[in-house]
Design an enzyme around this catalytic site. Structure first.
Site, PDB file in Angstrom:
ATOM      1  N   THR A 153     -31.284  51.034 -20.639  1.00 14.25           N
ATOM      2  CA  THR A 153     -30.573  51.525 -21.825  1.00 14.25           C
ATOM      3  C   THR A 153     -29.360  52.313 -21.342  1.00 14.25           C
ATOM      4  O   THR A 153     -29.501  53.352 -20.705  1.00 14.25           O
ATOM      5  CB  THR A 153     -31.486  52.410 -22.677  1.00 14.25           C
ATOM      6  N   LYS A 186     -30.105  48.188 -29.244  1.00 13.10           N
ATOM      7  CA  LYS A 186     -31.107  49.092 -28.677  1.00 13.10           C
ATOM      8  C   LYS A 186     -30.811  50.540 -29.042  1.00 13.10           C
ATOM      9  O   LYS A 186     -31.719  51.324 -29.327  1.00 13.10           O
ATOM     10  CB  LYS A 186     -31.145  48.932 -27.155  1.00 13.10           C
ATOM     11  N   LYS A 214     -41.228  60.742 -55.513  1.00 11.05           N
ATOM     12  CA  LYS A 214     -42.440  61.429 -55.969  1.00 11.05           C
ATOM     13  C   LYS A 214     -43.171  62.078 -54.795  1.00 11.05           C
ATOM     14  O   LYS A 214     -43.520  63.262 -54.837  1.00 11.05           O
ATOM     15  CB  LYS A 214     -43.379  60.450 -56.682  1.00 11.05           C
TER      16      LYS A 214
END
Length: 288
Positions: free
Chosen positions: A90, A165, A241
């Protein structure tokens, strides 16, 4: 094709092991990291350049941009024209494209192919891989990638895999921060964090977790005629909610929940819907 693998850390070693029967050559700065691969049938190389000299497909799984640049720069003068270098680390979005430009005069193709799925996926051969590169280079990667991946996708030109990525990891680590916030609320409410974790892992495995809403080809607002429009309206109603109830509990217990507050404010636009009018009792996402 002959295969090479540079970088045998927590991810690289199990990935490379799945290729050990394909005439694999491996290199790591630690001899002890190469030994199990050699026992499995791979050949140890003294340098990345030696890997490149013996391989027509080289995978690189090292720590960061600097190491990727160092390894690939060392491979280029030695690798034969037609070699594909797949970068699984990465790294920054522009690094692979820059290296692809440097590789072009050598007749070598760069594919950025970061992976998702962690050590468990690497061990089991079920990683997801996001590849960026030419169609021809990607085609040559499919066989070696299939040895350790359960999902292989061509995301686009060089750099597209890394951009995908980075987006995927943004979700991954932002969700960790949200999980920590949820744990603080649960702990203050006297809930077992370990049991809550079991529930989260079980239900996300069933529903797909955050990926369950990632169905649209664009983040633009949904047209009311879109089949997803009513589905997202229902998601918004439930989300508002449940977030309101969680925020109410957090206020009662004095727990700071900034991510939940931000999620409440941005959920509508994130789902492709208009921000509800708080004065309209029948508004999208409001209580009916």
């Amino acid at each position: 094709m002959t295969y090479g693998f540079v970088g045998l850390g927590q991810m690289g070693a199990p990935m490379a092991r799945h290729l050990a029967g394909f005439g694999l050559t491996v290199h790591d700065t630690r001899a002890e990291a190469m030994a199990p691969l050699v026992e499995a049938g791979a050949r140890a190389a003294a340098s990345p350049a030696e890997v490149a000299a013996a391989s027509t497909h080289v995978s690189v799984m090292v720590r960061d941009d600097d190491q990727v640049r160092e390894v690939v720069t060392g491979l280029l003068p030695v690798a034969a024209p037609g070699t594909v270098v797949a970068i699984h680390s990465t790294i920054r979005a522009g690094t692979a494209a820059d290296l692809a430009g440097r590789a072009l005069p050598y007749g070598i193709e760069i594919v950025d192919a970061p992976v998702s799925g962690g050590f468990m996926g690497a061990q089991e051969g079920t990683l997801a891989v996001m590849a960026g590169g030419t169609d021809a280079a990607f085609a040559r990667c499919e066989r070696p990638f299939a040895a350790w991946a359960g999902l292989v996708l061509h995301m686009g030109p060089v750099g597209a895999g890394t951009r995908a990525k980075l987006a995927r990891n943004l979700l991954h680590f932002a969700s960790f921060a949200a999980a920590a916030e949820a744990q603080r609320l649960a702990e203050a409410a006297g809930v077992s964090l370990r049991k809550l974790g079991r529930v989260v892992r079980h239900s996300d495995a069933v529903t797909g977790g955050p990926g369950a809403i990632m169905l649209r080809p664009t983040t633009a607002p949904l047209d009311p005629d879109d089949p997803l429009y009513e589905i997202m309206r229902n998601v918004l109603a439930l989300g508002h909610k449940d977030l309101d109830l969680a925020l109410e509990l957090a206020a009662e217990l004095g727990v700071d929940t900034p991510l939940a507050t931000l999620a409440r404010a941005r959920l509508a636009t994130g789902l492709g819907l208009k921000q509800p009018d708080p004065t309209d009792p029948g508004r999208e996402g409001g209580r009916r």
